[in-house]
Design an enzyme around this catalytic site. Structure first.
Site, short mmCIF file in Angstrom:
data_model
loop_
_atom_site.label_atom_id
_atom_site.label_comp_id
_atom_site.label_asym_id
_atom_site.label_seq_id
_atom_site.Cartn_x
_atom_site.Cartn_y
_atom_site.Cartn_z
CG HIS A 1 -0.27 -0.22 2.52
ND1 HIS A 1 0.09 -1.48 2.93
CD2 HIS A 1 0.14 0.62 3.50
CE1 HIS A 1 0.68 -1.42 4.11
NE2 HIS A 1 0.74 -0.14 4.48
CG LEU A 2 1.62 3.61 -3.14
CD1 LEU A 2 1.57 4.53 -4.37
CD2 LEU A 2 3.04 3.21 -2.83
P1 AMP Z 1 1.97 0.13 7.42
O1 AMP Z 1 2.32 0.24 8.88
O2 AMP Z 1 2.77 0.97 6.51
O3 AMP Z 1 1.90 -1.33 6.99
O4 AMP Z 1 0.52 0.74 7.28
C1 AMP Z 1 -0.64 0.05 7.63
C2 AMP Z 1 -1.72 1.06 7.80
O5 AMP Z 1 -2.96 0.41 7.72
C3 AMP Z 1 -1.69 1.81 9.13
O6 AMP Z 1 -1.56 3.21 8.90
C4 AMP Z 1 -3.03 1.45 9.78
O7 AMP Z 1 -3.57 2.51 10.51
C5 AMP Z 1 -3.86 1.08 8.56
N1 AMP Z 1 -4.97 0.17 8.81
C6 AMP Z 1 -4.95 -1.00 9.48
N2 AMP Z 1 -6.16 -1.57 9.46
C7 AMP Z 1 -6.97 -0.75 8.74
C8 AMP Z 1 -8.35 -0.79 8.38
N3 AMP Z 1 -9.16 -1.80 8.72
N4 AMP Z 1 -8.84 0.24 7.63
C9 AMP Z 1 -8.05 1.27 7.28
N5 AMP Z 1 -6.74 1.36 7.59
C10 AMP Z 1 -6.20 0.36 8.33
#
Ligand code: AMP
Length: 113
Positions: free
Chosen positions: A100-101
């Protein structure tokens, strides 16, 4: 479809709700559940790819980056600017292992780290 147990595959498939702000044939954009800036959007490929290290399709790479630009403009971030980032692997701070970005904006962002 999607990788079993992957939360972002379940979001793409609609099994887990999200606030979807963007969608095209290849990616979706959702609001981050724990925003780190006034605007914090995640862009996910519809297919499961664990991280940038597993991305090898240049067309999809382009789709992700151009979606980031489109979403930033849609969210009104064009004039003041914004950040696009992808955390990769353990030391990169990645917590969800579906590529993800992050698109961040709406305040002055400080240095990386
Ligand atoms: P990363 O730490 O770069 O892998 O980013 C993962 C991101 O996903 C974090 O900023 C979380 O807040 C977000 N995240 C986790 N679960 C969800 C969800 N159900 N809906 C939206 N964002 C989420």
């Amino acid at each position: 479809m999607g990788q079993e147990g992957c939360i972002f595959c379940r979001i793409v498939g609609g099994a887990i709700p999200s606030e979807r702000v963007y969608e095209d044939d290849f990616v979706i954009g959702i609001r981050d559940i724990s925003p780190q800036a006034p605007t914090h959007i995640l862009i996910l490929p519809k297919i499961h790819i664990a991280s940038l290290s597993e991305l090898d399709d240049p067309a999809l790479a382009g789709q992700l980056l151009l979606a980031a630009k489109a979403i930033a403009l849609q969210e009104g971030l064009g004039a003041r600017g914004y950040r696009v980032a992808t955390n990769t692997g353990e030391w990169g701070g990645q917590s969800v292992f579906h590529l993800h970005l992050h698109v961040l904006g709406g305040r002055q962002l400080k240095g990386l780290g």
